[in-house]
Design a protein around this motif. Structure first.
Motif, short mmCIF file in Angstrom:
data_model
loop_
_atom_site.label_atom_id
_atom_site.label_comp_id
_atom_site.label_asym_id
_atom_site.label_seq_id
_atom_site.Cartn_x
_atom_site.Cartn_y
_atom_site.Cartn_z
N TRP A 22 51.96 30.66 52.25
CA TRP A 22 50.82 31.18 52.64
C TRP A 22 50.87 31.69 54.19
CZ3 TRP A 22 46.42 33.20 50.91
CH2 TRP A 22 46.17 32.93 49.55
N ALA A 23 51.39 30.61 54.87
CA ALA A 23 51.35 30.50 56.31
C ALA A 23 52.35 31.67 56.84
CB ALA A 23 52.13 29.48 57.07
N ARG A 24 53.45 31.97 56.22
CA ARG A 24 54.16 32.81 56.44
C ARG A 24 53.64 34.50 56.10
NH1 ARG A 24 60.18 30.38 55.11
NH2 ARG A 24 60.35 28.96 56.97
N THR A 25 53.18 34.48 55.14
CA THR A 25 52.44 35.72 54.49
C THR A 25 51.47 36.07 55.58
OG1 THR A 25 52.94 35.26 52.31
CG2 THR A 25 51.26 36.65 52.68
N VAL A 26 50.24 35.15 55.90
CA VAL A 26 49.19 35.44 56.62
C VAL A 26 49.59 35.96 58.11
CG1 VAL A 26 47.18 34.33 57.78
CG2 VAL A 26 47.58 34.03 55.40
N GLU A 27 50.38 34.96 58.77
CA GLU A 27 51.08 35.54 59.92
C GLU A 27 51.87 36.67 59.95
OE1 GLU A 27 52.60 32.96 64.03
OE2 GLU A 27 53.40 32.78 61.96
N GLY A 28 52.72 36.94 59.06
CA GLY A 28 53.55 38.12 58.74
C GLY A 28 52.66 39.57 58.81
N LEU A 29 51.14 39.24 58.01
CA LEU A 29 50.49 40.46 57.88
C LEU A 29 49.52 40.67 59.20
CD1 LEU A 29 49.06 39.76 54.08
CD2 LEU A 29 50.64 41.75 55.05
N GLY A 30 49.84 39.85 60.01
CA GLY A 30 49.49 40.17 61.44
C GLY A 30 47.79 39.55 61.45
N TYR A 31 47.53 38.61 60.67
CA TYR A 31 46.06 37.88 60.82
C TYR A 31 46.32 37.09 62.30
CZ TYR A 31 44.57 40.06 56.69
OH TYR A 31 44.06 41.11 55.64
N THR A 261 45.54 29.18 42.37
CA THR A 261 46.46 28.47 43.30
C THR A 261 47.91 28.46 43.04
OG1 THR A 261 46.20 26.54 42.70
CG2 THR A 261 44.63 27.02 44.44
N GLU A 262 48.29 28.75 41.69
CA GLU A 262 49.32 29.18 41.16
C GLU A 262 49.99 30.45 41.01
OE1 GLU A 262 50.00 26.11 37.78
OE2 GLU A 262 47.99 26.51 37.31
N ARG A 263 49.13 31.18 41.48
CA ARG A 263 49.65 32.94 41.65
C ARG A 263 48.96 33.48 42.88
NH1 ARG A 263 46.01 32.13 37.01
NH2 ARG A 263 44.10 33.07 37.37
N PRO A 264 49.28 32.81 43.96
CA PRO A 264 48.75 33.42 45.12
C PRO A 264 49.14 34.79 45.42
CG PRO A 264 50.72 32.24 45.68
CD PRO A 264 50.52 32.19 44.14
N GLU A 265 49.96 35.39 44.74
CA GLU A 265 50.26 36.74 44.88
C GLU A 265 49.22 37.68 44.82
OE1 GLU A 265 53.78 34.23 43.89
OE2 GLU A 265 51.90 34.95 42.66
N VAL A 266 48.24 37.54 44.13
CA VAL A 266 46.96 38.35 43.97
C VAL A 266 46.19 38.41 45.21
CG1 VAL A 266 44.91 38.66 42.64
CG2 VAL A 266 46.91 37.99 41.46
N ALA A 267 46.03 37.27 45.93
CA ALA A 267 45.30 37.16 46.81
C ALA A 267 46.06 37.67 48.14
CB ALA A 267 45.04 35.53 47.49
N TRP A 268 47.55 37.33 48.23
CA TRP A 268 48.38 37.95 49.15
C TRP A 268 48.22 39.60 49.26
CZ3 TRP A 268 53.18 34.63 48.32
CH2 TRP A 268 52.99 33.23 48.82
N GLN A 269 48.16 40.25 47.95
CA GLN A 269 48.25 41.56 47.82
C GLN A 269 46.74 42.11 48.55
OE1 GLN A 269 50.69 44.13 46.98
NE2 GLN A 269 48.90 45.10 47.84
N ALA A 270 45.83 41.53 48.18
CA ALA A 270 44.31 41.77 48.83
C ALA A 270 44.42 41.64 50.21
CB ALA A 270 43.49 41.21 48.16
N LEU A 271 44.99 40.66 50.74
CA LEU A 271 44.98 40.58 52.31
C LEU A 271 45.99 41.55 52.77
CD1 LEU A 271 45.55 36.78 52.32
CD2 LEU A 271 43.51 37.80 53.43
N ALA A 272 47.03 42.00 52.41
CA ALA A 272 47.84 42.99 52.52
C ALA A 272 47.25 44.41 52.66
CB ALA A 272 49.10 43.25 51.68
N THR A 273 46.23 44.57 51.72
CA THR A 273 45.63 45.86 51.64
C THR A 273 44.60 46.05 52.79
OG1 THR A 273 45.68 45.93 49.21
CG2 THR A 273 44.03 47.32 50.12
N ALA A 275 45.10 44.34 55.55
CA ALA A 275 45.58 44.29 56.90
C ALA A 275 46.42 45.76 57.14
CB ALA A 275 46.70 43.39 56.86
N ALA A 276 46.61 46.53 56.18
CA ALA A 276 47.08 47.86 56.16
C ALA A 276 46.03 48.66 56.62
CB ALA A 276 47.74 48.47 54.94
N HIS A 277 44.73 48.60 56.40
CA HIS A 277 43.67 49.40 56.93
C HIS A 277 42.90 48.90 57.92
CE1 HIS A 277 44.74 50.92 52.79
NE2 HIS A 277 44.12 51.91 52.94
N ARG A 278 43.43 47.94 58.58
CA ARG A 278 42.72 47.20 59.82
C ARG A 278 42.34 48.34 60.94
NH1 ARG A 278 44.12 41.35 62.52
NH2 ARG A 278 42.68 41.29 63.99
N ARG A 279 41.02 48.25 61.21
CA ARG A 279 40.57 49.11 62.26
C ARG A 279 39.91 48.30 63.46
NH1 ARG A 279 37.12 52.12 57.60
NH2 ARG A 279 35.17 50.74 57.87
#
Length: 283
Positions: A22-31, A261-273, A275-279
């Motif tokens: 989680w930490a690496r994903t959130v920080e890596g996405l620029g949050y 909590t056993e499949r965080p990839e769903v949340a990570w994808q939403a966060l990535a989306t 982040a990709a459209h951050r304005r």
């Protein structure tokens, strides 16, 4: 404006490797901010929503501080009556120093009656205990020789009630409502300003935590919470919150099923989306 993420530090899928992911994903996405929640005893009323294992927030954030670089770290929210004020002051001051000034201390009164009973805390006094903790934090942190110099961690005050908003005005750096509708928050910000005027104090900052549930199609606006709906609806919600004065918005991708909590990839994808459209820029 900064964007943060509420990371689940509980549930059947949560362990050190998952928290690291989680930490690496959130920080890596620029949050800009990573936050965790607080429970001490997983009594039945807590377990229904937030089952074990539950990683204690100060311990967890201290560990995450060592494996992240610049992302801010915080609590959303620490339950004030669960710990002695001077213990909280010490742990928060130490974590602020050890993390290089990255701590945000969100504080709330709590809701789990059975957990209060297990800890020997008085549920009926939780508001007064929270006020006392906030006063003691400021008093302790003023002793720079003992608690260390440097900038004090900002205090975000949770609570949707008038009492909670007044607490934010009196003691907080920001008001931190959780998972509300945009129209409710628009009216609440006006109430917050009115309370500040009554108290003859500055209006605190505005730092809401909102749901993150991304859907393929738009949802009816009168049926959805902030952060829920199509990508454009969510981006517009964040725009509105920024226009209302929010300098921080925390996205909460946990939808309520502990199995998530056993499949965080769903949340990570939403966060990535998002982040990709951050304005928005962190200014």
């Amino acid at each position: 404006m900064e964007l943060g993420v509420n990371v689940p530090n509980f549930g059947p899928g949560t362990n050190p490797d998952r928290l690291r992911g989680w930490a690496r994903t959130v920080e890596g996405l620029g949050y800009d901010l990573l936050m965790v929640s607080d429970h001490v005893v997983i009594t039945p009323d807590v377990a229904e929503q937030y089952p074990a294992p539950f990683y204690e927030p100060f311990t967890t954030l201290s560990w995450l501080a060592g494996i992240t670089d610049g992302i801010r770290l915080g609590t959303t929210v620490l339950i004030a009556p669960y710990r002695h004020p001077l213990l909280v002051a010490r742990m928060a001051a130490n974590l602020q120093q050890l993390s290089g000034g990255r701590l945000v201390l969100g504080v709330g009164v709590g809701w789990a009656r059975q957990e209060f009973e297990a800890l020997g805390a008085d549920f009926a006094r939780r508001g007064k205990d929270t006020d006392e903790l906030l006063v003691e934090l400021r008093r302790a942190w003023a002793d720079q020789k003992d608690y260390g110099g440097g900038e004090q961690p900002p205090l975000w005050i949770g609570g949707r009630s008038t009492a909670g908003m007044r607490r934010a005005v009196r003691y907080g750096d920001a008001w931190h409502p959780l998972r509300e509708r945009v129209d409710w928050m628009r009216d609440a910000v006006d109430r917050l300003r009115a309370i500040a005027a009554e108290e003859d104090r500055p209006v605190p900052g505005f730092a809401p935590r909102i749901l993150l549930r991304l859907t393929d199609d738009p949802l009816p606006d009168d049926e959805r919470a902030a952060g829920e709906g199509s990508l454009e609806q969510i981006l517009t919600d964040i725009d509105v919150l920024r226009d209302l004065g929010a300098r921080s918005v925390v996205l909460d991708p946990f939808l309520g099923d502990p199995a998530e909590t056993e499949r965080p990839e769903v949340a990570w994808q939403a966060l990535a989306t998002i982040a990709a459209h951050r304005r928005w820029e962190n200014t």
